[in-house]
Design a protein around this motif. Structure first.
Motif, PDB file in Angstrom:
ATOM      1  N   CYS A   6       0.837  -1.210   0.000  1.00 16.90           N
ATOM      2  CA  CYS A   6       0.000   0.000   0.000  1.00 16.90           C
ATOM      3  C   CYS A   6       0.865   1.251   0.000  1.00 16.90           C
ATOM      4  O   CYS A   6       0.581   2.229  -0.692  1.00 16.90           O
ATOM      5  CB  CYS A   6      -0.908   0.001   1.223  1.00 16.90           C
ATOM      6  SG  CYS A   6      -2.215  -1.240   1.135  1.00 16.90           S
ATOM      7  N   SER A   7       1.952   1.203   0.763  1.00 10.27           N
ATOM      8  CA  SER A   7       2.861   2.340   0.809  1.00 10.27           C
ATOM      9  C   SER A   7       3.520   2.553  -0.545  1.00 10.27           C
ATOM     10  O   SER A   7       3.663   3.677  -1.007  1.00 10.27           O
ATOM     11  CB  SER A   7       3.920   2.101   1.892  1.00 10.27           C
ATOM     12  OG  SER A   7       4.858   3.146   1.895  1.00 10.27           O
ATOM     13  N   ARG A   8       3.936   1.439  -1.211  1.00  9.96           N
ATOM     14  CA  ARG A   8       4.562   1.552  -2.534  1.00  9.96           C
ATOM     15  C   ARG A   8       3.577   2.121  -3.543  1.00  9.96           C
ATOM     16  O   ARG A   8       3.926   2.963  -4.357  1.00  9.96           O
ATOM     17  CB  ARG A   8       5.051   0.176  -2.993  1.00  9.96           C
ATOM     18  CG  ARG A   8       5.773   0.225  -4.335  1.00  9.96           C
ATOM     19  CD  ARG A   8       6.049  -1.151  -4.885  1.00  9.96           C
ATOM     20  NE  ARG A   8       6.802  -1.072  -6.130  1.00  9.96           N
ATOM     21  CZ  ARG A   8       6.261  -0.790  -7.318  1.00  9.96           C
ATOM     22  NH1 ARG A   8       4.961  -0.526  -7.404  1.00  9.96           N
ATOM     23  NH2 ARG A   8       7.015  -0.734  -8.404  1.00  9.96           N
ATOM     24  N   GLU A   9       2.300   1.667  -3.472  1.00  6.58           N
ATOM     25  CA  GLU A   9       1.308   2.154  -4.428  1.00  6.58           C
ATOM     26  C   GLU A   9       1.033   3.633  -4.207  1.00  6.58           C
ATOM     27  O   GLU A   9       0.836   4.388  -5.161  1.00  6.58           O
ATOM     28  CB  GLU A   9       0.016   1.342  -4.302  1.00  6.58           C
ATOM     29  CG  GLU A   9      -1.039   1.767  -5.330  1.00  6.58           C
ATOM     30  CD  GLU A   9      -2.157   0.747  -5.473  1.00  6.58           C
ATOM     31  OE1 GLU A   9      -3.300   1.185  -5.678  1.00  6.58           O
ATOM     32  OE2 GLU A   9      -1.888  -0.456  -5.389  1.00  6.58           O
ATOM     33  N   LYS A  10       1.038   4.066  -2.961  1.00  4.91           N
ATOM     34  CA  LYS A  10       0.823   5.485  -2.684  1.00  4.91           C
ATOM     35  C   LYS A  10       1.958   6.325  -3.235  1.00  4.91           C
ATOM     36  O   LYS A  10       1.757   7.435  -3.725  1.00  4.91           O
ATOM     37  CB  LYS A  10       0.690   5.701  -1.179  1.00  4.91           C
ATOM     38  CG  LYS A  10       0.392   7.142  -0.799  1.00  4.91           C
ATOM     39  CD  LYS A  10       0.205   7.299   0.692  1.00  4.91           C
ATOM     40  CE  LYS A  10      -0.100   8.755   1.059  1.00  4.91           C
ATOM     41  NZ  LYS A  10      -0.260   8.930   2.523  1.00  4.91           N
ATOM     42  N   LEU A  11       3.177   5.772  -3.173  1.00  9.17           N
ATOM     43  CA  LEU A  11       4.348   6.519  -3.620  1.00  9.17           C
ATOM     44  C   LEU A  11       4.529   6.460  -5.128  1.00  9.17           C
ATOM     45  O   LEU A  11       4.886   7.462  -5.752  1.00  9.17           O
ATOM     46  CB  LEU A  11       5.601   5.971  -2.923  1.00  9.17           C
ATOM     47  CG  LEU A  11       6.890   6.754  -3.121  1.00  9.17           C
ATOM     48  CD1 LEU A  11       6.764   8.157  -2.534  1.00  9.17           C
ATOM     49  CD2 LEU A  11       8.071   6.028  -2.480  1.00  9.17           C
ATOM     50  N   LEU A  12       4.283   5.292  -5.746  1.00 10.08           N
ATOM     51  CA  LEU A  12       4.572   5.097  -7.171  1.00 10.08           C
ATOM     52  C   LEU A  12       3.331   4.804  -8.013  1.00 10.08           C
ATOM     53  O   LEU A  12       3.432   4.643  -9.222  1.00 10.08           O
ATOM     54  CB  LEU A  12       5.575   3.947  -7.352  1.00 10.08           C
ATOM     55  CG  LEU A  12       6.966   4.173  -6.749  1.00 10.08           C
ATOM     56  CD1 LEU A  12       7.800   2.905  -6.876  1.00 10.08           C
ATOM     57  CD2 LEU A  12       7.669   5.343  -7.422  1.00 10.08           C
ATOM     58  N   GLY A  13       2.172   4.731  -7.364  1.00 11.66           N
ATOM     59  CA  GLY A  13       0.968   4.451  -8.112  1.00 11.66           C
ATOM     60  C   GLY A  13       0.785   2.962  -8.339  1.00 11.66           C
ATOM     61  O   GLY A  13       1.627   2.142  -7.975  1.00 11.66           O
ATOM     62  N   PRO A  14      -0.322   2.568  -8.970  1.00 11.28           N
ATOM     63  CA  PRO A  14      -0.613   1.147  -9.184  1.00 11.28           C
ATOM     64  C   PRO A  14       0.400   0.488 -10.114  1.00 11.28           C
ATOM     65  O   PRO A  14       1.086   1.157 -10.890  1.00 11.28           O
ATOM     66  CB  PRO A  14      -2.015   1.158  -9.797  1.00 11.28           C
ATOM     67  CG  PRO A  14      -2.195   2.533 -10.344  1.00 11.28           C
ATOM     68  CD  PRO A  14      -1.384   3.440  -9.478  1.00 11.28           C
ATOM     69  N   SER A  15       0.472  -0.827 -10.052  1.00 13.43           N
ATOM     70  CA  SER A  15       1.489  -1.561 -10.815  1.00 13.43           C
ATOM     71  C   SER A  15       1.124  -1.728 -12.288  1.00 13.43           C
ATOM     72  O   SER A  15       2.003  -1.931 -13.127  1.00 13.43           O
ATOM     73  CB  SER A  15       1.705  -2.945 -10.185  1.00 13.43           C
ATOM     74  OG  SER A  15       0.479  -3.657 -10.133  1.00 13.43           O
ATOM     75  N   GLU A  16      -0.164  -1.667 -12.638  1.00 17.24           N
ATOM     76  CA  GLU A  16      -0.534  -1.880 -14.044  1.00 17.24           C
ATOM     77  C   GLU A  16      -0.082  -0.713 -14.924  1.00 17.24           C
ATOM     78  O   GLU A  16       0.036   0.419 -14.470  1.00 17.24           O
ATOM     79  CB  GLU A  16      -2.050  -2.102 -14.191  1.00 17.24           C
ATOM     80  CG  GLU A  16      -2.914  -0.940 -13.755  1.00 17.24           C
ATOM     81  CD  GLU A  16      -3.426  -1.139 -12.330  1.00 17.24           C
ATOM     82  OE1 GLU A  16      -4.517  -0.614 -12.040  1.00 17.24           O
ATOM     83  OE2 GLU A  16      -2.742  -1.781 -11.527  1.00 17.24           O
ATOM     84  N   GLY A  17       0.170  -1.048 -16.198  1.00 17.55           N
ATOM     85  CA  GLY A  17       0.601  -0.018 -17.149  1.00 17.55           C
ATOM     86  C   GLY A  17       2.061   0.368 -16.974  1.00 17.55           C
ATOM     87  O   GLY A  17       2.871  -0.400 -16.445  1.00 17.55           O
ATOM     88  N   TRP A  18       2.381   1.556 -17.432  1.00 20.18           N
ATOM     89  CA  TRP A  18       3.766   2.040 -17.348  1.00 20.18           C
ATOM     90  C   TRP A  18       4.176   2.241 -15.886  1.00 20.18           C
ATOM     91  O   TRP A  18       3.349   2.450 -15.011  1.00 20.18           O
ATOM     92  CB  TRP A  18       3.935   3.336 -18.141  1.00 20.18           C
ATOM     93  CG  TRP A  18       3.047   4.458 -17.695  1.00 20.18           C
ATOM     94  CD1 TRP A  18       1.739   4.645 -18.032  1.00 20.18           C
ATOM     95  CD2 TRP A  18       3.390   5.535 -16.824  1.00 20.18           C
ATOM     96  NE1 TRP A  18       1.246   5.781 -17.430  1.00 20.18           N
ATOM     97  CE2 TRP A  18       2.235   6.353 -16.683  1.00 20.18           C
ATOM     98  CE3 TRP A  18       4.549   5.910 -16.157  1.00 20.18           C
ATOM     99  CZ2 TRP A  18       2.208   7.504 -15.903  1.00 20.18           C
ATOM    100  CZ3 TRP A  18       4.536   7.054 -15.378  1.00 20.18           C
ATOM    101  CH2 TRP A  18       3.391   7.836 -15.255  1.00 20.18           C
ATOM    102  N   SER A  19       5.491   2.185 -15.654  1.00 16.77           N
ATOM    103  CA  SER A  19       5.993   2.265 -14.280  1.00 16.77           C
ATOM    104  C   SER A  19       6.555   3.652 -13.982  1.00 16.77           C
ATOM    105  O   SER A  19       7.319   4.216 -14.774  1.00 16.77           O
ATOM    106  CB  SER A  19       7.092   1.215 -14.064  1.00 16.77           C
ATOM    107  OG  SER A  19       7.698   1.391 -12.802  1.00 16.77           O
TER     108      SER A  19
END
Length: 409
Positions: A6-19
């Motif tokens: 959850c912390s990673r998604e908040k910082l970098l956004g969801p994993s799908e699509g471009w990174s």
């Protein structure tokens, strides 16, 4: 593990699509070394396109502290690249700024989304979206970028793709702002440091300070043409004019002189009450001759422009601006002088004294411009010797010259 994801998604956004991860890495390494906001935006947009974000426009607007500017902004368009815009204080009066997304966000508003295909027009000024319609922008989001001092700034992204930005794109763009904020705050601090120094000490001195010449006694010996000017009857004006009118007159006089001197390389070093000290620095084999001619040309422009200025003042029933100019060339020391805790760059040397004494003689000779024999020898236009006179604090007699024909005001 769930908390970490959850912390990673908040910082970098969801994993799908471009990174967003490679963008974040670039911003924290190469991006933070960008020499300008334009370079940062150019590098950012290049990498976003490579990763697959459907991006066609990007704009960043940052408030600043400047006597003439309220903000600077960098725009990027896919067809034309980056451009810098310096926004004057008066921009707030423009109809296209009133109620615009930038004003909305700076006033504390939340993000704005424009997606006509989905009926999303989250703003109260439809005229703003006319530009987006002309650019065929199908999706647009404007986001606040809040600096550490609470200043609310602005970043927006636009796309022409029929599908626009996905939910994952939007989440990553919101996360991207977290990485962009400290970099643009750093760039604003650099811009602020340079512009404030240029405003208060002049561009040449500002460059020296930013290059590290900040210790008391740091100095260099330079060749220069020196300008010293002084208002006529300033004591009488001080006694007869209200304070606000006196300041207005001084500002008009200083602005008028600066407009004549600055384009010719003259740097205003000091405002000394009603006097102005300007340095036309020489940096090459023939440049002392160039500096001398630039100083005289600046004086001619300043006096020629007085007719217009004083005509306008006469219509307002205000006293005319009259001043004298003394010019000399020579060697001076340009250095950091003062107490340990209060320093100022100044020029000292005999050439400065001569220029001031020449200006004082303009009253006795009833002419607005006088210069020395040393400067007269460098001029490309005719001059006339007016006489040999004593000067306060200087030994012997000193020859004074003026232009031929003389300047009339």
């Amino acid at each position: 593990m769930t908390a970490l994801l959850c912390s990673r998604e908040k910082l970098l956004g969801p994993s799908e699509g471009w990174s967003l991860a490679p963008i974040a890495e670039w911003l924290l390494t190469e991006g933070q070394r960008a020499h300008s906001a334009e370079a940062l935006v150019a590098g950012l947009t290049e990498r976003l396109l490579i990763l697959g974000l459907p991006l066609d426009r990007l704009r960043v607007s940052v408030e600043t502290l400047h006597p003439q500017l309220i903000a600077w902004s960098v725009s990027w368009f896919k067809e034309t690249g980056t451009s810098l815009f310096l926004a004057p204080h008066s921009i707030g009066l423009r109809p296209d700024f009133k109620g615009s997304p930038i004003e909305h966000i700076r006033a504390g508003g939340a993000e704005i989304r424009y997606r006509p295909a989905l009926g999303l027009l989250e703003h109260n000024q439809p005229n703003f979206f006319d530009d987006l319609v002309q650019e065929q922008i199908s999706d647009y989001i404007a986001l606040p970028m809040v600096f550490s001092n609470g200043t609310r700034n602005f970043v927006s992204f636009g796309s022409r793709a029929a599908e626009g930005f996905s939910d994952a794109d939007l989440a990553k763009l919101r996360a991207l702002v977290l990485f962009l904020t400290p970099l643009f705050e750093t760039l604003e601090l650099r811009f602020l440091s340079k512009t404030l120094l240029e405003t208060y000490v002049g561009p040449r001195t500002a460059d020296k300070v930013l290059a590290g010449s900040i210790k008391r006694g740091d100095s260099e010996v330079i060749q220069a043409a020196i300008w010293y000017s002084d208002l006529r009857n300033f004591t009488g004006l001080t006694e007869s004019l209200p304070a606000a009118k006196l300041i207005e007159l001084l500002n008009e006089y200083c602005e008028h002189v600066a407009a004549a001197a600055s384009p010719r390389g003259g740097e205003i070093l000091q405002f000394i009450g009603d006097a102005i000290l300007i340095v036309f620095a020489a940096d090459g084999e023939n440049s002392l001759r160039i500096a001398a001619n630039n100083a005289v040309d600046a004086a001619i422009d300043a006096f020629n422009g007085l007719a217009v200025v004083n005509h306008r003042r006469q219509r307002r029933q205000e006293p005319p601006i009259r001043f004298g100019v003394g010019l000399h060339v020579g060697t001076v020391t340009h250095g950091n002088i003062g107490s340990p805790s209060r320093l100022a760059f100044n020029v000292v040397g005999g050439a400065v004294n001569r220029a001031a004494r020449l200006e004082a003689q303009t009253k006795d000779f009833d002419t607005p411009l006088l210069f020395s024999s040393d400067l007269a020898a460098l001029l490309s236009q005719p001059s006339r010797k007016l006489g040999d006179v004593p000067m306060r604090g200087l030994a012997g007699l000193h020859t004074v010259h003026t232009l031929e024909p003389p300047i009339e005001i």
